[in-house]
Design an enzyme around this catalytic site. Structure first.
Site, short mmCIF file in Angstrom:
data_model
loop_
_atom_site.label_atom_id
_atom_site.label_comp_id
_atom_site.label_asym_id
_atom_site.label_seq_id
_atom_site.Cartn_x
_atom_site.Cartn_y
_atom_site.Cartn_z
N GLU A 189 0.82 -1.22 0.00
CA GLU A 189 0.00 0.00 0.00
C GLU A 189 0.86 1.27 0.00
O GLU A 189 0.54 2.24 0.69
CB GLU A 189 -0.96 0.01 1.20
CG GLU A 189 -2.01 -1.08 1.16
CD GLU A 189 -3.07 -0.94 2.24
OE1 GLU A 189 -2.91 -0.09 3.14
OE2 GLU A 189 -4.08 -1.68 2.19
N GLU B 74 -6.30 -8.37 0.23
CA GLU B 74 -6.86 -8.34 1.58
C GLU B 74 -8.35 -8.04 1.50
O GLU B 74 -8.77 -7.15 0.75
CB GLU B 74 -6.21 -7.26 2.45
CG GLU B 74 -4.78 -7.46 2.84
CD GLU B 74 -4.26 -6.34 3.76
OE1 GLU B 74 -5.10 -5.54 4.25
OE2 GLU B 74 -3.05 -6.25 3.97
#
Length: 463
Positions: A116, A265
């Site tokens: 991220e 995720e």
């Protein structure tokens, strides 16, 4: 969106051989977690997970995964991306140290560069421009060492999108669309890899309950709560599909609509703080049971924009991890407790019907908590840790610790614990609306019992 439609048949054919089973994220930010060997044994014996994703290249975990059926995803740390992007030797050394000792006995199939990173603006200048070059160098290093069946990618959060609603308006952020996303998608296309996305319907629902129905977020709309995209005409029956298709349209908008998607995720928190709605065992179990049914279906559901296309999914996470900072939900995503008992039952093959499960606890926080909330020190917490949190809280804001100065109303009892409770609460009340949390490295917690005493009044807030 003709290019998007053009690739649908290609996707269906090219994905026919891919397993549609569910993987799991195995994090390690917790006290008293089982050992790697115990954890891998747990995955093999008590779940039907076929993939394991870790956030580093932990050698003990990789050794424990040796000679198992589990496909593995490993990760290059964010902080070394700049060096790997400019130094082929650094890239080779990383592969030599973290892949070759375990491959092929350990089935490393995915190598993710960073985590991220496009959500972290503090590394915008140092790392963002280096992400794609680092991915290219890692892929080249794998090739030099004869490792040819490992897909290289990077997981991105949904905030990589500037617009995600309606899905057909999916657009990457202007600050990354041309400079990062286009070269990344070009690389993923050439290497036949995946766009890895972290997608959490929980946060979308919790942030906009007025417009987003809970059943829609939990895959159980049953026709009562659906959404039709006004531009594409596509019908959505759940929020995750809607989020994934926003990414599909964003990729198509910059000319790379054929890149495959993988969910790096997703999940639902099983608990949280008093002010975090919907974080409970019931919703977490329902979400993951329905996720398993949908993403293990044969033939695959795909998404409305890509019907019939297999999307690999990694559930977050294996354990509740009590060392994770931030609000309470951060520490409650696990499907197992650290003692290896299940938080709730899930058949990860997706075959078990709801009627065969034991009843779940009735949720009590699907509506906002209406009472007052305070933030106080955890009873029995380490005094040194409390002192560190106290010093930090007093250094922030305006007048945060005035009331605990000598001679003031909250000075007594003159203990670190008592002063920390006042300071933690004063800080949290002041900064809560701008992202401040009641955590302080694990020595603070929320309470609905007024900690005020005598003339010492703790400020409070409501959800």
């Amino acid at each position: 969106m003709a290019p998007l439609l053009f690739f649908l048949l290609l996707f269906t054919l090219s994905n026919a051989h891919i397993s549609s089973r569910i993987g799991v994220n195995y994090g390690q930010l917790g006290d008293y977690l089982p050992s790697p060997s115990e954890s891998i044994s747990l995955i093999k014996t008590q779940t039907k997970f076929t993939r394991v994703k870790i956030y580093d290249a932990n050698p003990s975990i990789l050794k424990s995964l040796s000679k198992t059926h589990l496909q593995v995803s490993i990760m290059v740390p964010n902080q070394i991306i700049p060096s790997i992007s400019t130094n082929r030797t650094a890239s080779d050394d990383w592969i030599r140290s973290n892949v070759l000792p375990f491959y092929p006995s350990t089935k490393i199939r995915y190598l993710l560069v960073g985590n991220e990173i496009l959500s972290d603006y503090s590394i915008k200048n140092s790392t963002w421009p280096n992400l794609v070059p680092a991915m290219k160098n890692i892929k080249a290093s794998l090739k030099r060492f004869g490792v040819g069946n490992v897909k290289v990618g990077t997981p991105l959060a949904m905030d990589a999108l500037q617009s995600s609603f309606p899905p057909s308006n999916g657009t990457f952020r202007a600050d990354i669309a041309e400079s990062v996303m286009k070269p990344m998608l070009e690389f993923l296309t050439k290497t036949k890899s995946y766009f890895f996305v972290d997608a959490y319907p929980y946060f979308v629902w919790a942030g906009d309950r007025v417009n987003v129905n809970l059943d829609y977020a939990l895959f159980r709309a049953d026709g009562a709560h659906t959404y039709t995209d006004p531009k594409s005409g596509l019908l959505y029956t759940n929020l995750l599909d809607q989020m994934l298709d926003a990414v599909v349209f964003a990729m198509d908008r910059v000319g790379f609509g054929s890149v495959r998607l993988a969910v790096a995720e997703t999940g639902w928190p099983n608990s949280g703080d008093y002010d975090q709605i919907g974080a409970n065992t019931y919703n977490a179990a329902i979400y993951n049971r329905n996720l398993a049914r949908r993403f293990t279906a044969k033939p695959a559901f795909g998404t409305p924009a890509r019907p019939g296309v297999v999307v690999p999914v990694f559930v977050f996470s294996l354990y509740n991890e009590n060392q994770k900072p931030g609000p309470g939900t951060e520490r409650h995503w696990g499907v197992f407790y650290p003692n290896r008992t299940a938080v709730y039952e899930v058949d990860w093959t997706g075959k078990k019907p709801d009627r065969d499960y034991e009843p779940l606890p009735v949720p009590t926080n699907d509506e906002p908590y209406k009472g007052k909330i305070w933030c106080v020190a955890v009873s029995g917490a380490n005094v040194t840790d409390l002192g560190g949190g106290l010093a930090y809280a007093c250094g922030q804001g305006k007048g945060t610790c005035d009331a605990i100065q000598k001679g003031r109303e909250c000075y007594k009892p003159n203990t670190v614990g008592a002063h920390a409770s006042y300071a933690f609460n004063a800080y949290w009340q002041q900064f809560r609306s701008s992202g401040g949390t009641c955590y302080f490295n694990g020595v603070a917690q929320q309470t609905i019992k007024d900690p005020s005493y005598g003339s010492c009044k703790f400020p409070s807030s409501t959800s």
